[in-house]
Design a protein around this motif. Structure first.
Motif, PDB file in Angstrom:
ATOM      1  N   ASN A 118       8.094  10.401  -5.561  1.00  0.00           N
ATOM      2  CA  ASN A 118       8.875   9.488  -4.734  1.00  0.00           C
ATOM      3  C   ASN A 118       7.991   8.489  -4.009  1.00  0.00           C
ATOM      4  N   TYR A 119       6.932   8.950  -3.360  1.00  0.00           N
ATOM      5  CA  TYR A 119       6.079   8.007  -2.638  1.00  0.00           C
ATOM      6  C   TYR A 119       5.424   7.006  -3.585  1.00  0.00           C
ATOM      7  N   LYS A 120       4.964   7.459  -4.742  1.00  0.00           N
ATOM      8  CA  LYS A 120       4.355   6.532  -5.705  1.00  0.00           C
ATOM      9  C   LYS A 120       5.364   5.476  -6.158  1.00  0.00           C
ATOM     10  N   GLN A 121       6.575   5.897  -6.483  1.00  0.00           N
ATOM     11  CA  GLN A 121       7.587   4.960  -6.967  1.00  0.00           C
ATOM     12  C   GLN A 121       8.144   4.077  -5.850  1.00  0.00           C
ATOM     13  N   LEU A 122       8.273   4.610  -4.649  1.00  0.00           N
ATOM     14  CA  LEU A 122       8.719   3.783  -3.526  1.00  0.00           C
ATOM     15  C   LEU A 122       7.695   2.691  -3.248  1.00  0.00           C
ATOM     16  N   LYS A 123       6.415   3.030  -3.336  1.00  0.00           N
ATOM     17  CA  LYS A 123       5.365   2.030  -3.158  1.00  0.00           C
ATOM     18  C   LYS A 123       5.468   0.953  -4.237  1.00  0.00           C
ATOM     19  N   GLU A 124       5.691   1.360  -5.483  1.00  0.00           N
ATOM     20  CA  GLU A 124       5.839   0.397  -6.582  1.00  0.00           C
ATOM     21  C   GLU A 124       7.029  -0.536  -6.327  1.00  0.00           C
ATOM     22  N   LEU A 125       8.143   0.035  -5.867  1.00  0.00           N
ATOM     23  CA  LEU A 125       9.316  -0.798  -5.554  1.00  0.00           C
ATOM     24  C   LEU A 125       8.980  -1.820  -4.477  1.00  0.00           C
ATOM     25  N   LEU A 126       8.342  -1.362  -3.411  1.00  0.00           N
ATOM     26  CA  LEU A 126       8.021  -2.269  -2.315  1.00  0.00           C
ATOM     27  C   LEU A 126       7.027  -3.340  -2.767  1.00  0.00           C
ATOM     28  N   ASP A 127       6.023  -2.937  -3.533  1.00  0.00           N
ATOM     29  CA  ASP A 127       5.044  -3.901  -4.041  1.00  0.00           C
ATOM     30  C   ASP A 127       5.714  -4.955  -4.926  1.00  0.00           C
ATOM     31  N   THR A 128       6.686  -4.546  -5.728  1.00  0.00           N
ATOM     32  CA  THR A 128       7.343  -5.441  -6.677  1.00  0.00           C
ATOM     33  C   THR A 128       8.386  -6.341  -6.022  1.00  0.00           C
ATOM     34  N   TYR A 129       9.164  -5.800  -5.090  1.00  0.00           N
ATOM     35  CA  TYR A 129      10.340  -6.515  -4.597  1.00  0.00           C
ATOM     36  C   TYR A 129      10.281  -6.967  -3.137  1.00  0.00           C
ATOM     37  N   LYS A 181       2.207   9.546   9.285  1.00  0.00           N
ATOM     38  CA  LYS A 181       1.789   8.158   9.024  1.00  0.00           C
ATOM     39  C   LYS A 181       0.436   8.121   8.310  1.00  0.00           C
ATOM     40  N   ASN A 182      -0.512   8.920   8.786  1.00  0.00           N
ATOM     41  CA  ASN A 182      -1.836   8.974   8.161  1.00  0.00           C
ATOM     42  C   ASN A 182      -1.776   9.534   6.749  1.00  0.00           C
ATOM     43  N   PHE A 183      -0.971  10.544   6.532  1.00  0.00           N
ATOM     44  CA  PHE A 183      -0.820  11.139   5.207  1.00  0.00           C
ATOM     45  C   PHE A 183      -0.333  10.100   4.195  1.00  0.00           C
ATOM     46  N   ILE A 184       0.702   9.368   4.545  1.00  0.00           N
ATOM     47  CA  ILE A 184       1.273   8.370   3.632  1.00  0.00           C
ATOM     48  C   ILE A 184       0.268   7.257   3.363  1.00  0.00           C
ATOM     49  N   GLY A 240      12.737  -9.676  -0.693  1.00  0.00           N
ATOM     50  CA  GLY A 240      13.610  -9.243   0.399  1.00  0.00           C
ATOM     51  C   GLY A 240      13.886  -7.760   0.485  1.00  0.00           C
ATOM     52  N   LEU A 241      13.159  -6.921  -0.243  1.00  0.00           N
ATOM     53  CA  LEU A 241      13.359  -5.476  -0.149  1.00  0.00           C
ATOM     54  C   LEU A 241      12.499  -4.893   0.963  1.00  0.00           C
ATOM     55  N   GLU A 242      13.092  -3.993   1.731  1.00  0.00           N
ATOM     56  CA  GLU A 242      12.371  -3.219   2.739  1.00  0.00           C
ATOM     57  C   GLU A 242      12.667  -1.744   2.481  1.00  0.00           C
ATOM     58  N   ILE A 243      11.720  -0.890   2.820  1.00  0.00           N
ATOM     59  CA  ILE A 243      11.928   0.554   2.710  1.00  0.00           C
ATOM     60  C   ILE A 243      11.753   1.146   4.096  1.00  0.00           C
ATOM     61  N   ALA A 244      12.776   1.876   4.534  1.00  0.00           N
ATOM     62  CA  ALA A 244      12.772   2.528   5.841  1.00  0.00           C
ATOM     63  C   ALA A 244      12.690   4.030   5.604  1.00  0.00           C
ATOM     64  N   ASP A 275       2.694   1.645   2.928  1.00  0.00           N
ATOM     65  CA  ASP A 275       3.013   1.273   4.302  1.00  0.00           C
ATOM     66  C   ASP A 275       4.486   0.877   4.437  1.00  0.00           C
ATOM     67  N   PRO A 276       5.392   1.872   4.272  1.00  0.00           N
ATOM     68  CA  PRO A 276       6.806   1.541   4.492  1.00  0.00           C
ATOM     69  C   PRO A 276       7.043   1.384   5.983  1.00  0.00           C
ATOM     70  N   ASP A 277       8.229   0.947   6.355  1.00  0.00           N
ATOM     71  CA  ASP A 277       8.618   1.002   7.764  1.00  0.00           C
ATOM     72  C   ASP A 277       8.851   2.485   8.043  1.00  0.00           C
ATOM     73  N   LEU A 278       7.929   3.091   8.760  1.00  0.00           N
ATOM     74  CA  LEU A 278       7.980   4.529   9.011  1.00  0.00           C
ATOM     75  C   LEU A 278       8.500   4.769  10.421  1.00  0.00           C
ATOM     76  N   TYR A 279       9.496   5.634  10.506  1.00  0.00           N
ATOM     77  CA  TYR A 279      10.137   5.929  11.780  1.00  0.00           C
ATOM     78  C   TYR A 279       9.798   7.349  12.230  1.00  0.00           C
ATOM     79  N   SER A 280      10.150   7.636  13.458  1.00  0.00           N
ATOM     80  CA  SER A 280       9.878   8.936  14.045  1.00  0.00           C
ATOM     81  C   SER A 280      10.695  10.015  13.334  1.00  0.00           C
ATOM     82  N   LYS A 281      10.151  11.227  13.320  1.00  0.00           N
ATOM     83  CA  LYS A 281      10.818  12.350  12.665  1.00  0.00           C
ATOM     84  C   LYS A 281      12.177  12.604  13.325  1.00  0.00           C
ATOM     85  N   ILE A 282      13.175  12.849  12.485  1.00  0.00           N
ATOM     86  CA  ILE A 282      14.549  13.040  12.953  1.00  0.00           C
ATOM     87  C   ILE A 282      15.191  14.219  12.223  1.00  0.00           C
TER      88      ILE A 282
END
Length: 182
Positions: free
Chosen positions: A65-76, A103-106, A80-84, A113-120
């Motif tokens: 998931n993290y590898k593919q989410l990064k690819e999506l963000l890099d591509t789009y 945050k450091n792990f990712i 206008g694509l953002e990942i939260a 570097d997605p828009d990373l929010y606090s744990k919920i």
């Protein structure tokens, strides 16, 4: 008289909220905490397509998931694509770290570097209001609860939730939906 006016005001506010049209229900009404603890209005996504994902660092789905989410963000991202990303520890205790560790792990492992929010929490009585909203807008199969890490919600440029994807849906399999919205 003052008590009657107060009751009427409460009723009017309740009525106005209960008849809110689908066009008025957007992610823009929410404020969340980022991974540094600062308040962030989701107004920041106005005019953007957003993929909202509950994430975990120690899940069997994490790496792909993290590898593919990064690819999506890099591509789009330029289109206008953002990942939260919203870390959550409700599924098998697979996100035990603090916000800084997550945050450091990712960043270190995935250079992502997605828009990373606090744990919920995404389920239960103390589920974050944003996730209560997302589940109401796009219910799940059989139950509306989030079933596991990496459930994904796709939000259009108007802030409306238009699709929900299961944890096992690979981010690369969402491309056709994202491209339609971009």
């Amino acid at each position: 008289m003052r008590k009657l006016a107060s009751i009427c005001l409460v009723f009017l506010i309740y009525f106005a909220c209960s008849v809110m049209s689908a066009e008025d229900r957007t992610i823009y009404q929410f404020t969340v905490k980022d991974s540094d603890g600062a308040d962030v209005s989701l107004e920041k996504y106005r005019g953007k397509v957003v993929l909202i994902v509950n994430v975990a660092s120690a899940c069997g789905l994490t790496d792909s998931n993290y590898k593919q989410l990064k690819e999506l963000l890099d591509t789009y991202h330029e289109r206008g694509l953002e990942i939260a990303a919203f870390p959550c520890n409700q599924f098998g205790g697979q996100e035990p770290g603090c916000d800084a560790d997550i945050k450091n792990f990712i960043a270190d492992k995935y250079k992502f570097d997605p828009d990373l929010y606090s744990k919920i929490n995404v389920n239960g009585a103390d589920a974050a209001p944003l996730y209560q909203f997302l589940k109401k807008e796009q219910g799940g199969t059989l139950i509306d609860a989030i079933k596991w890490n990496f459930t994904k919600f796709l939000v259009n440029r108007e802030g409306r939730v238009v699709e929900r994807f299961a944890p096992t849906t690979a981010p690369k399999d969402i491309v056709k939906y994202i491209e339609k919205l971009l």
